[in-house]
Design a protein around this motif. Sequence first.
Motif, PDB file in Angstrom:
ATOM      1  N   GLY A 197       0.804  -1.094  -0.036  1.00  0.00           N
ATOM      2  CA  GLY A 197      -0.075  -0.033   0.052  1.00  0.00           C
ATOM      3  C   GLY A 197       0.841   1.114  -0.001  1.00  0.00           C
ATOM      4  N   LEU A 198       2.072   1.074  -0.008  1.00  0.00           N
ATOM      5  CA  LEU A 198       2.864   2.378   0.182  1.00  0.00           C
ATOM      6  C   LEU A 198       3.187   3.170  -1.135  1.00  0.00           C
ATOM      7  N   ASP A 199       3.262   4.210  -1.364  1.00  0.00           N
ATOM      8  CA  ASP A 199       3.782   4.770  -2.392  1.00  0.00           C
ATOM      9  C   ASP A 199       5.318   4.918  -2.514  1.00  0.00           C
ATOM     10  N   ARG A 200       6.110   5.617  -3.437  1.00  0.00           N
ATOM     11  CA  ARG A 200       7.327   5.638  -3.442  1.00  0.00           C
ATOM     12  C   ARG A 200       8.104   6.399  -2.271  1.00  0.00           C
ATOM     13  N   GLU A 201       7.379   7.345  -1.818  1.00  0.00           N
ATOM     14  CA  GLU A 201       7.747   8.203  -0.702  1.00  0.00           C
ATOM     15  C   GLU A 201       7.777   7.352   0.727  1.00  0.00           C
ATOM     16  N   GLY A 202       6.691   6.585   0.718  1.00  0.00           N
ATOM     17  CA  GLY A 202       6.549   5.586   1.891  1.00  0.00           C
ATOM     18  C   GLY A 202       7.315   4.500   1.811  1.00  0.00           C
ATOM     19  N   ARG A 203       7.825   3.726   0.736  1.00  0.00           N
ATOM     20  CA  ARG A 203       8.792   2.929   0.462  1.00  0.00           C
ATOM     21  C   ARG A 203      10.082   3.410   1.109  1.00  0.00           C
TER      22      ARG A 203
END
Length: 236
Positions: free
Chosen positions: A163-169
């Motif tokens: 569920g994470l976007d690039r920033e979250g990853r």
Amino acid sequence: MSEGVLKAEKLVRVAGRLPVLNGVDLELSPGRVLALMGPNGAGKSTLLYVLAGLWSYSSGQLWRFGELLPTDNRPDPRVALLAHQSFLYSHLTLEENLLLYGRLYGVDRARARARWATERVGLQWAYHERLRTFSRGMRQRAALARVLMQDARLWLLDEPSSGLDREGRAILAALIAEAREDGVAILMTTHVLSEALRSAEALAILKAGRFVWWSANSEEWDAAQARLLGVGDGHA
């Protein structure tokens, strides 16, 4: 055994009459990161729940922090589990959820730690928002903040980038790297080979409740090997 963080020998869990875990052996030392891959239904999530002390095991032996655990098992505040369920309450705000866990684990200066954890996952702007308003990715970041509320020495992360976007990853990778430097042992499941390459020192593949492949040599972690065993560099 030596004072390692985690050790399992011939670990078995039977559900009904079927073995979900079928003789798992593993050992994890402080500051080490092990990535676990495998097809759906291989027993990855079950293994994490057993290692966390939330589910019992049927036979074999399991040690955490040098202590041999009974088969009925028990949780330990030094273990943080990030599961598919967030373990957060939708009707509470992020602040209320984190303070609840702070009280549960006896965290000193829980309010300050909750704000710090929220900032670390990039959700400070949603600190007073109720979880029911959060998107899937925001809920995953909130669950990561919950993990940070514990002063845990073992992280068990089930598909942490889900569920994470690039920033979250990128935030997740930084948190894992920082925890590793602090001596936290980490076992994470993933369907994404690149995630394992980025964060882990060793890779194991679980299939039908047992390890069928293991390597600490990243040059061997090619997608062809993973696909041969029923997983690949993408989400299942």
